[in-house]
Design a protein around this motif. Sequence first.
Motif, PDB file in Angstrom:
ATOM      1  N   SER A 167     -26.508  44.632 -70.219  1.00  0.00           N
ATOM      2  CA  SER A 167     -26.518  45.466 -69.017  1.00  0.00           C
ATOM      3  C   SER A 167     -26.688  46.938 -69.359  1.00  0.00           C
ATOM      4  O   SER A 167     -27.432  47.672 -68.690  1.00  0.00           O
ATOM      5  CB  SER A 167     -25.227  45.251 -68.225  1.00  0.00           C
ATOM      6  N   THR A 188     -30.906  41.697 -64.571  1.00  0.00           N
ATOM      7  CA  THR A 188     -29.666  41.833 -63.798  1.00  0.00           C
ATOM      8  C   THR A 188     -29.357  40.547 -63.040  1.00  0.00           C
ATOM      9  O   THR A 188     -28.185  40.139 -62.927  1.00  0.00           O
ATOM     10  CB  THR A 188     -29.783  43.013 -62.821  1.00  0.00           C
ATOM     11  N   VAL A 191     -27.755  38.111 -65.544  1.00  0.00           N
ATOM     12  CA  VAL A 191     -26.346  38.434 -65.802  1.00  0.00           C
ATOM     13  C   VAL A 191     -25.492  38.066 -64.585  1.00  0.00           C
ATOM     14  O   VAL A 191     -24.366  37.566 -64.725  1.00  0.00           O
ATOM     15  CB  VAL A 191     -26.179  39.928 -66.161  1.00  0.00           C
ATOM     16  N   THR A 192     -26.024  38.290 -63.397  1.00  0.00           N
ATOM     17  CA  THR A 192     -25.291  37.934 -62.174  1.00  0.00           C
ATOM     18  C   THR A 192     -25.066  36.426 -62.097  1.00  0.00           C
ATOM     19  O   THR A 192     -23.976  35.959 -61.733  1.00  0.00           O
ATOM     20  CB  THR A 192     -26.055  38.419 -60.934  1.00  0.00           C
ATOM     21  N   ALA A 209     -22.483  42.878 -64.825  1.00  0.00           N
ATOM     22  CA  ALA A 209     -23.575  42.813 -63.848  1.00  0.00           C
ATOM     23  C   ALA A 209     -23.616  44.076 -63.000  1.00  0.00           C
ATOM     24  O   ALA A 209     -24.692  44.630 -62.734  1.00  0.00           O
ATOM     25  CB  ALA A 209     -23.399  41.579 -62.962  1.00  0.00           C
TER      26      ALA A 209
END
Length: 600
Positions: A167, A188, A191-192, A209
């Motif tokens: 991130s 992103t 990661v979310t 995130a």
Amino acid sequence: MSLPRTDRDRSEARLFLGATALVFVYLVLRALLVPLVHDEANTFFHFVHNGTWVPFRAHWDAGNHVLAMAVGRCTTALFGAGPLALRSFALLCFLLYAWYVWRVGGVINERMVRWCTWAALLAMPFALEFFALFRGYGPSLAFLLMAIHHLAAAWRSNSPKDAFWASVAMGLGVLANLSLLPMWAAGTMLVTVLALSATKQRAAFIFSAALGALPGLLMVPFALGLRDRGLLYHGNMQGVLNGSVASLVDVMFRTWYVLPRVLAAVLFMLTLYYALRAVKGKARGEAQTLLVVASGLLLAEVGARMVLGGVFEVLYPTYRAAMHWVPLFILGLGLAIDASTEKAPYRRWVALLLLLFPVRAAYVANTRQVSNWSDEYLPATVHDAVVEAQLRAGHNLSISMPPIVIPIWDHYNLTRGTSAIFPDPHEEPDTLADLIIAPASFPVPGSHRMLLAAGPNQLLERSEPRAWVPFAERAWTVPLEAREFLTLLEVPLRAHQGMPVKLSLAGAISGPVEDRGELFLVTELRNGAGEQFFYRALPMHRALQHGRAELFSMVQVLPPLPPAAEGLVLYIWAPDGRRYALDGVVATLLEPVESSTTNE
């Protein structure tokens, strides 16, 4: 691969370190010796020397690579505004880039494929040069590779630590280069997804995130603001293959043949095939996960660009704006070739195609110019020759110069320890000028002779100096204060219609350190009704060394005045309310000697 553990690993590490050191020394030499190009000098003045780099407060321009400009403000405050100081951040980012080249390439099992991939990533033609330029493209490549490594590690091992570093890298990458927005969005999202599916340490994943999302959420409205102002102009509407890929093949290998771009498309399709196999496989190791992430991000970028271009008519990125596709393509191809050798070892020979990148980079290596801006720089020898010519003449000379190199000239004014000389910008060389800086292809006119040839430029000097006599003059000394307008000369010109007029200005100007607004020297010609029909504004703020007085000179030769020219006004304009002081400034208007004799 991280730190070497075996003798074989240590041997490879020494070879890789040696190759990295060799490339880094080359980049340092380029940072020292290659003159600034227009984009570097222009953004330096807009966002570092006289302006702010903060989006929405700064001058609106896609050239505001926010992270690079912010660091540039710090390095120039510490070390001055020389080329090495400006380019130092990009140089240091190459070391970060090389570290992650080592790590992502190190997961490739087949030694030949591994080394071909390492070599291609370390020495990408054209892209490599941006690690020695004051732009955000080079640093963004380092953060992109860092993000890919940590995204793959976070996905493979559910590691919140790797999610955090991924991130951070994605956020820094998009701050360094707005072109990374689609990849930032894809990263992103990954990661979310990891955060939502985590059973342990979910809070750490959610924090990562959110951390990665913040810089992008700042840059999205910034990008929209640029679009609304028509400033996302770097690209075309020819599509992915014939626009973006074709431009990359052109700038790296200097060819517009269809075959190389078709070959690139075929190799990318093969990469996607092996990435799909890795997704379907039950056991997924480091190499397979990295292959899926690298090829997936590139696929997401291509898909996003097709949607943006086809639906919203956003230009497809070309040349440097699409440069971040290259390391992803190289890495994905290297990993795909490695995966294909499990059952067919002979396929490792395909990796030799990757050596086209370092071979081409070595072939075009130089310390003189930037590949795609070979005509947008001005060697320092030209500036020095102009200073010497003015000293020989004993008075200020008029200098005709292409607008594209004027920011570079202004940077020389600032950094080479001479008084500031303001040139007269002309798209076409002005043969009325005493000195002409012109493209090397410009035929030398009979009125001038060549004084110097340097790079893409030539310096021409008038063969026989033209004699001028003054017909209007005024001197100024004003204290430090904020004033938007200060009229230096206002002169009727009816008696001088049909003849050239020379305008000369010289003296000292100063301003406080904390004032960074713009300051222009404006020349206007007006008709009998007071309406303006000629306007030229020279950026005086570029010559100011903050906090001390700076000597300057400016000479303009106005072409034979038309019948409408009834008055000239010369004034200083400070649109931002910048404070300044003038000391011993003398403004003079002159006419040719032969005209003076005729008038008498």
